[in-house]
Design an enzyme around this catalytic site. Sequence first.
Site, PDB file in Angstrom:
ATOM      1  CB  SER A  18       7.981  33.368  62.089  1.00 49.55           C
ATOM      2  OG  SER A  18       8.672  32.596  63.046  1.00 49.55           O
ATOM      3  CD  GLU A  72      28.452  72.579  58.393  1.00 47.26           C
ATOM      4  OE1 GLU A  72      28.272  72.941  57.207  1.00 47.26           O
ATOM      5  OE2 GLU A  72      28.215  71.421  58.776  1.00 47.26           O
TER       6      GLU A  72
END
Length: 822
Positions: A417, A136
Amino acid sequence: MSDQSPPPGWTPRDPDTPEEPGQNGQTGKSGQEGKTGKTGRAPKARRPRTGWRRFVPGWRLVLGCLLLFALLLGGALVAGYLLVDIPPANSAAIAQSNVYLYSDGSQLARDGEVNRVNVPLSQIPRTVQEAVLAAEDRDFHSERAVDPKAMLRAAWNTLMGKGKQSGSTITQQYVKNYYLGQEQTVSRKVKEFFIAIKLGREESKNHILEGYLNTSYFGRNAYGIQAAAQAYYGKDVGKLTTAEGAYLATLLNSPSAFDVVAHPQSRARAVARWNYVLDGMVKKGWMSQAERAATRFPEPGKIRPAAGLSGQRGYLVEAVKDYILDHKILDDATLAEGGYRITTTIDKRRQNAFVDAVDEEMVSELEPGTRKADRLVRAGGASIDPATGKVVAMYGGIDYTKQYVNNATRHDYQVASTFKPFVFTSAVENGSRTRDGRRITPNTIYNGDNKRPVAGSSVPFAPENEGQLSYGDITVNTATDLSVNAVYAQMAVDVGTDKVKKTAISLGIPENTPNFVSGPAMALGTMQASVLDMTQAYATLADHGRYTPYTLVEKITKEGDTVKLPDRTPLQVVSREAADTTTSMLVSVVDNGTGTAALAAGHPAAGKTGTAEQDRAAWFAGYTPDLVTVVSMMGQDPDTGTLQPLYGALGETRIGGGGYPARIWAAYTKTALEASEPEDFDLELEPGAAQSPPPLPPADTPEQSPDDEQSPGPPARPSRPTGGQNNGGQSQGGQNQGQSQGQNQGGQNNGGATTQGTDAGTSRGADQGSTQGADQGTAQGADQGTAQGADAGTDSGTTAGPQGLTQGGTTAGRRPLPEFVE
């Protein structure tokens, strides 16, 4: 009196007479007498500004403005510093609950008991502190409390509506967490700036870092490093390793998205961020290269959901949260701050109907104590109103407190499919043609033989059909009914795999879907879209090619204020003809193909089945004109989390999409639509897509008298295949003795001559053992008892019995036995 006369040599000037230029350009003078001053030269006259130069300020004006601005800015800074005091801790330091509501306003769930335990900095390992700094603010100990450049950038981006922008120092983030709030406004940024300056002057760096670590949000409802250590690793912060500390530091950037347990699809991004943290520690000298090389990613533990989120509630709440965060409606910390009333799109009645359908059709049949494979069974589902894009129901799993990963939103199973309709939609949308120049329609003939090499592909590919079956020349419609891989792999190449991918994305499949790679294999559904993503894409087909982004949120309010939601304007992404022609074939899948179990819904329906590689998942994606639902069964080891095949589950040899998923779909849809009358699809088909008419009788067939004619009508709906009993698969002169629903008594093949029966001689249900004549009225392969259609594009019949359906054998259009279809 003094002498007022001019000096000698000075010529008096008449004030009414203008000066005249003398020699060398001097005015009122001549020669050497025109020179003045010590240099003997007169000053040059300033030229007036003309053209665009008139609008450019002079340097004096610019300098004056800059000085004035500096004075004003300095005054504002001094005034702000004097006027803004360090406030007491904000109420958000004790977060409130968020309330989630069904679409009718009744309460769905409430989250939010604050999980926070403050610890002194001395109890936090040095390496964990350094990991946070590496993630940070690497220069925290040496830099000032604020970074003016980053503050200006963030303020500007906020004004321009670009959302949350990083760049603040840890001091500023601590001020935001503890003293102010998470809202992205200019006024909050200004206050943050001055409070951070004062705090930096009045408090030590260690005090600020301690406060930051105890107030930051790490996800899993954990505030502070101690709560995070318990939530992710089940230990106190003092026992965290460097690798674990680096992972917790990673979460600060995006707490929800980087939770690799809740969001396995984000694992790559989370690991990349974790590596960034460790590399930063090496650059700052906080870790040696040898330690870095030996560090391995620390897998976090399972999520421990709150008891109030049991059943489906936890799945729904997490899905709504993800929607809010993914669409940048609110950020992690702001949402976690609480106090929001979130009205979802979930219809309570339909949600209960979905749960009941899964329980009755699948869960009640499971016997994990006696069948080991039943321990692997999972289910996920989602249901969308195609006209509005609202998600009205979702099934995430057996119980959020027992299995926390939402099966409706996960991205680690192949869609199989159920992807094939997107290939055909793309073919129609792009006006695609076969390799020999024939336009692709439902009646186009393709070769459906098993392992037939795909022509025209730069990547060699010879796909296997389900059950290793070969079908010979069949129509696209039949190939869709029976989910023939060989046909669709070739069609994808004929259309262009990049075009197929583009169409799928247009329909609603996210472009970043795992394994979404252009190639002939994509037609078999190798990508790993979520159930919700597939529901979105099928909703676009159901709404005639109009894409409406799905939503889980109806309204968000806090203390009377309404949060703005993203725009969801519908967009026509494929033509109506492309979408509707696809729908017409999917109606056939339900009526005659692998999805007949969906007929139990009692409503006209379109759908597609799918079975993933190694039978790890079975899908049914279906829709009526006003409701789209996708159901998937999945295999997963409950202990290791690995994906597993479903062989033997529920006492079945194999699990196909036309089985349990289709039955769940039908049971849910029947209840969900019980208040509405069945509605037919209103379709506009592409030219040549209409079903071919019955063939004319051969010339040698006696014509019927008007009294003998039967009124034309649709062929009888096929029943499930019975094996086509025909004396061991032998054909007696090509005569089909197989009995079936519809009894095509005239469909006998006598030595290759086709005669029409009472149902006009056609039946797309190949499992009836009927023979369909071509437009020439000929029959091919009479010794096999089959009659294959030609240009009319109809299915080929067969009289082959069970012995004729061995793996690798030719079935020439006949419907295979149930164990060989999806």
